[in-house]
Scaffold this active site. Structure first.
Site, PDB file in Angstrom:
ATOM      1  N   ASP A   1       2.995  -8.267  -1.602  1.00 35.70           N
ATOM      2  CA  ASP A   1       3.016  -8.568  -3.036  1.00 35.70           C
ATOM      3  C   ASP A   1       3.731  -7.492  -3.853  1.00 35.70           C
ATOM      4  O   ASP A   1       4.056  -7.722  -5.025  1.00 35.70           O
ATOM      5  CB  ASP A   1       1.592  -8.744  -3.566  1.00 35.70           C
TER       6      ASP A   1
ATOM      7  N   LYS B   1       5.974 -17.610  -1.784  1.00 34.49           N
ATOM      8  CA  LYS B   1       5.078 -17.090  -2.818  1.00 34.49           C
ATOM      9  C   LYS B   1       5.229 -17.957  -4.078  1.00 34.49           C
ATOM     10  O   LYS B   1       5.752 -19.063  -4.015  1.00 34.49           O
ATOM     11  CB  LYS B   1       5.409 -15.615  -3.086  1.00 34.49           C
TER      12      LYS B   1
END
EC number: 2.5.1.19
Length: 431
Positions: free
Chosen positions: A316, A343
């Site tokens: 992330d 994502k």
């Protein structure tokens, strides 16, 4: 759509910030509290859009949940206290809510339907729905149960010995949660270690878990008991100001109460490899999670190669690492990061396209990106979040070093994980 113009600020960022609560842990605290018998209280909860979606879904399943900013009270009645929802369960933009709740709903003897926003509708769910179907759940949806909306009819499941083709904590968690109510033992073996908040927190709620290398196992029929959960600060949110502190001249930033779980702390290793002046103080364990105060100062940075087993521990953070790499001397190579494509956006494409607008020397590869630095970032342009909170924040931090102001489109997405982001940025500019 909300837009924000960021004024360059090369004079230095100074001050102390308490970043919001960890998103992964906030989700799980509510979910596990809903499955437990007794009351669960949560302090430091992240009141961002994603975690509020989790609360909403479990309220529709009949759970009493009260939330006031960072404090949440969940009055759980155990698995059998969950009721068939009279309404569709809307997960919003939250992949965590979607995948983990699939594991839970698969065990329940009723029908439910999950929908989400446009971004969720593009994210692959087959990696979760296929193993759950093999355990006995009935799940259907677009693209043979790969895309939302998804229809789930749960019931009695059988344990599974599952070897995961991708390193995904969400997939692992969904199968383990289903395994809690399945007959016999359920095991998940990963190709690489992923974040272990589910295992740590289930143990805190009274569940016995076996761990053997990359394999995690759980026996069916175990009960959860309500707990008091203190949520540490989110290292994924802290990453934006760690990078800002390392690359904006004359900066010194302290971030307090940050979770430094080793399965999440790859960003700290990369910062040190690149030469950042990073201090970790007041290390402690809080609710089963390691926590520390982090101080970063402006540093002379070198390009590095990032790949292999570290990728799941910083997946992330790659958008903001790419921003940092534009200011490091030499080449930075990010590889083995195909997971970025699924994502909130295809983060390989969105990072490369938006940083290119700012004049960065960056290009995409099949599994990551290559960045040459240091490069001055130009301003006077408009960049987009593409509706992705992490892209929006990464561009706002990059804009601090631009030659002219930069307008970031779609900044409302940032509320997913860091509603106070611009307030904190303004505070660091003013001190």
């Amino acid at each position: 759509m909300e837009n924000k113009t960021v004024i360059p600020h090369a004079k230095g960022l100074k001050g102390t910030i308490k970043v919001p609560g960890d998103k992964s842990i906030s989700h799980r605290a509510v979910m596990f509290g809903a499955l437990a018998k007794g009351t669960t209280t949560v302090e430091g909860f992240l009141p961002g859009a994603d975690c509020l979606s989790t609360i909403s879904c479990f309220q529709k399943l009949g759970v009493s949940i009260e939330q006031a900013e960072e404090r949440v009270t969940v009055k759980g009645k155990g698995w059998d206290g969950l009721r068939e929802p009279s309404d569709i369960l809307d997960v919003g933009n939250s992949g965590t809510t979607t995948r983990l709740i699939l594991g839970i709903l698969s065990t329940l003897p009723f029908h439910s339907v999950i929908i989400g926003d446009e971004s969720i509708g593009k994210r692959p769910m087959k990696r979760v729905t296929e193993p759950l179907k093999s355990m006995g759940a009935q799940i259907d949806g677009r693209d043979h149960g790969n895309l939302t909306p998804l229809s789930i009819r749960g019931g009695q499941l059988k344990g599974i010995d599952f070897h995961s083709p991708v390193a995904s904590a969400q997939m692992k968690s969904a199968i383990l949660l289903a395994g809690l109510r399945a007959e016999g033992k359920t095991s998940v073996t990963e190709p690489a270690k992923t974040r272990d908040h589910t295992e740590r927190m289930l143990e805190a709620f009274g569940v016995n878990i076996e761990k053997d290398g990359l394999t995690v196992s759980i026996e069916g029929g175990q009960m959860l008991t309500g707990q008091h959960v203190v949520v540490p600060g989110d290292i994924s949110s802290a990453a934006f100001f760690l990078v800002a502190g390392a690359m904006v001249p004359h900066s010194r930033i302290t971030l307090t109460n940050v979770g430094i779980n080793p399965t999440r702390a790859g960003i700290l290793e990369v910062l040190k490899q690149m030469g950042a002046t990073l201090a970790m103080e007041n290390e402690r364990v809080q609710g089963g999670e390691p926590v520390a105060d982090l101080t970063i100062e402006t540093s002379v940075l070198q390009g590095v190669e990032i790949g292999g087993d570290i990728i799941p521990r910083l997946i992330d953070e790659i958008p903001i690492i790419a921003v940092l790499a534009t200011q490091a001397s030499g080449r930075t190579v990010i590889k083995d990061a195909e997971e970025l494509k699924v994502k909130e956006t295809n983060r390989i494409d969105t990072v490369v396209s938006e940083l290119t607008k700012l004049g960065a020397s960056i290009h995409a590869t099949d599994d990551g990106m290559i960045i040459e630095g240091p490069t001055p970032l130009k301003g006077g342009v408009t960049v987009s979040s593409h509706g992705d909170h992490r892209i929006g924040m990464a561009m706002a931090i990059a804009a601090l070093l631009a030659e002219k102001p930069v307008t970031v489109e779609g900044t409302e997405a940032i509320a997913v994980s860091y509603p106070s982001f611009f307030d904190h940025l303004d505070r660091l500019k003013s001190e």
